[in-house]
Write a protein that holds these residues in place. Sequence first.
Motif, PDB file in Angstrom:
ATOM      1  N   ILE A   1       0.859  -1.176   0.000  1.00  0.00           N
ATOM      2  CA  ILE A   1       0.000   0.000   0.000  1.00  0.00           C
ATOM      3  C   ILE A   1       0.900   1.232   0.000  1.00  0.00           C
ATOM      4  O   ILE A   1       1.729   1.415   0.904  1.00  0.00           O
ATOM      5  CB  ILE A   1      -0.913   0.016   1.241  1.00  0.00           C
ATOM      6  CG1 ILE A   1      -1.735  -1.276   1.294  1.00  0.00           C
ATOM      7  CG2 ILE A   1      -1.816   1.250   1.230  1.00  0.00           C
ATOM      8  CD1 ILE A   1      -2.384  -1.530   2.633  1.00  0.00           C
ATOM      9  N   LYS A   2       0.721   2.073  -0.997  1.00  0.00           N
ATOM     10  CA  LYS A   2       1.530   3.290  -1.102  1.00  0.00           C
ATOM     11  C   LYS A   2       1.084   4.323  -0.064  1.00  0.00           C
ATOM     12  O   LYS A   2      -0.053   4.298   0.406  1.00  0.00           O
ATOM     13  CB  LYS A   2       1.401   3.877  -2.507  1.00  0.00           C
ATOM     14  CG  LYS A   2       1.994   2.978  -3.568  1.00  0.00           C
ATOM     15  CD  LYS A   2       1.843   3.576  -4.946  1.00  0.00           C
ATOM     16  CE  LYS A   2       2.412   2.618  -5.983  1.00  0.00           C
ATOM     17  NZ  LYS A   2       2.171   3.078  -7.340  1.00  0.00           N
ATOM     18  N   PRO A   3       1.972   5.259   0.283  1.00  0.00           N
ATOM     19  CA  PRO A   3       1.603   6.306   1.235  1.00  0.00           C
ATOM     20  C   PRO A   3       0.383   7.097   0.761  1.00  0.00           C
ATOM     21  O   PRO A   3       0.131   7.212  -0.447  1.00  0.00           O
ATOM     22  CB  PRO A   3       2.840   7.221   1.263  1.00  0.00           C
ATOM     23  CG  PRO A   3       3.963   6.370   0.792  1.00  0.00           C
ATOM     24  CD  PRO A   3       3.347   5.411  -0.186  1.00  0.00           C
ATOM     25  N   ASN A   4      -0.358   7.631   1.703  1.00  0.00           N
ATOM     26  CA  ASN A   4      -1.485   8.523   1.429  1.00  0.00           C
ATOM     27  C   ASN A   4      -2.589   7.840   0.610  1.00  0.00           C
ATOM     28  O   ASN A   4      -3.277   8.492  -0.164  1.00  0.00           O
ATOM     29  CB  ASN A   4      -0.996   9.813   0.750  1.00  0.00           C
ATOM     30  CG  ASN A   4      -1.874  10.998   1.058  1.00  0.00           C
ATOM     31  OD1 ASN A   4      -2.514  11.065   2.109  1.00  0.00           O
ATOM     32  ND2 ASN A   4      -1.919  11.941   0.131  1.00  0.00           N
ATOM     33  N   THR A   5      -2.748   6.532   0.771  1.00  0.00           N
ATOM     34  CA  THR A   5      -3.755   5.754   0.056  1.00  0.00           C
ATOM     35  C   THR A   5      -4.822   5.273   1.035  1.00  0.00           C
ATOM     36  O   THR A   5      -4.502   4.588   2.013  1.00  0.00           O
ATOM     37  CB  THR A   5      -3.105   4.523  -0.619  1.00  0.00           C
ATOM     38  OG1 THR A   5      -2.107   4.972  -1.540  1.00  0.00           O
ATOM     39  CG2 THR A   5      -4.123   3.679  -1.342  1.00  0.00           C
TER      40      THR A   5
END
Length: 181
Positions: A138-142
Amino acid sequence: MSKGTSTAEARQWTIEKLAEIGVVLTEDEKQQVEVADMGLGELALSGLQLITYINNERYCAKDLVLMPGQTCPEHLHPPLSADNPGKMETFRCRSGVVYLYVEGEETPNRKASPPAGCECYYTVFHEIELHPGEQYTIKPNTLHWFQAGAEGAIVSEFSSTSHDESDIFTDPRIQRLPVES
């Protein structure tokens, strides 16, 4: 586990579930198992149990343990500074099945649903189904949320430094604090 599951019961259940898959905890670690009901008082529906093995200025490793059908509510890990885009995390399923929902095209016929009465606080429905040995980053800010299948689930999380107090939840009622014993 029932709707009225206590913190002590959830902690003991978590320790037993980890032992079942061969995770050995020290006595100190057993006392450090965190039970997070997200301030909603509905632990068996919304929340999770976790043990943090390490969380320093470079990386973090945890095991997340969910009771059958338990949901970690929708949230994101925001940018913290110009140098820190927010936490990136990889979930690796160790036991059970976990349904992870992230931003993206909505999955028809989803296998999990938000807890009853909380549906308005869930906005992302692209389903990633993880079985033991499968992982997803999971990428940041997702925006994301996840729910255990019928047998519960254990997920190892490998991430950049965790700042749980900075997480932004879609549900404004949530308080990301551990339940007191």
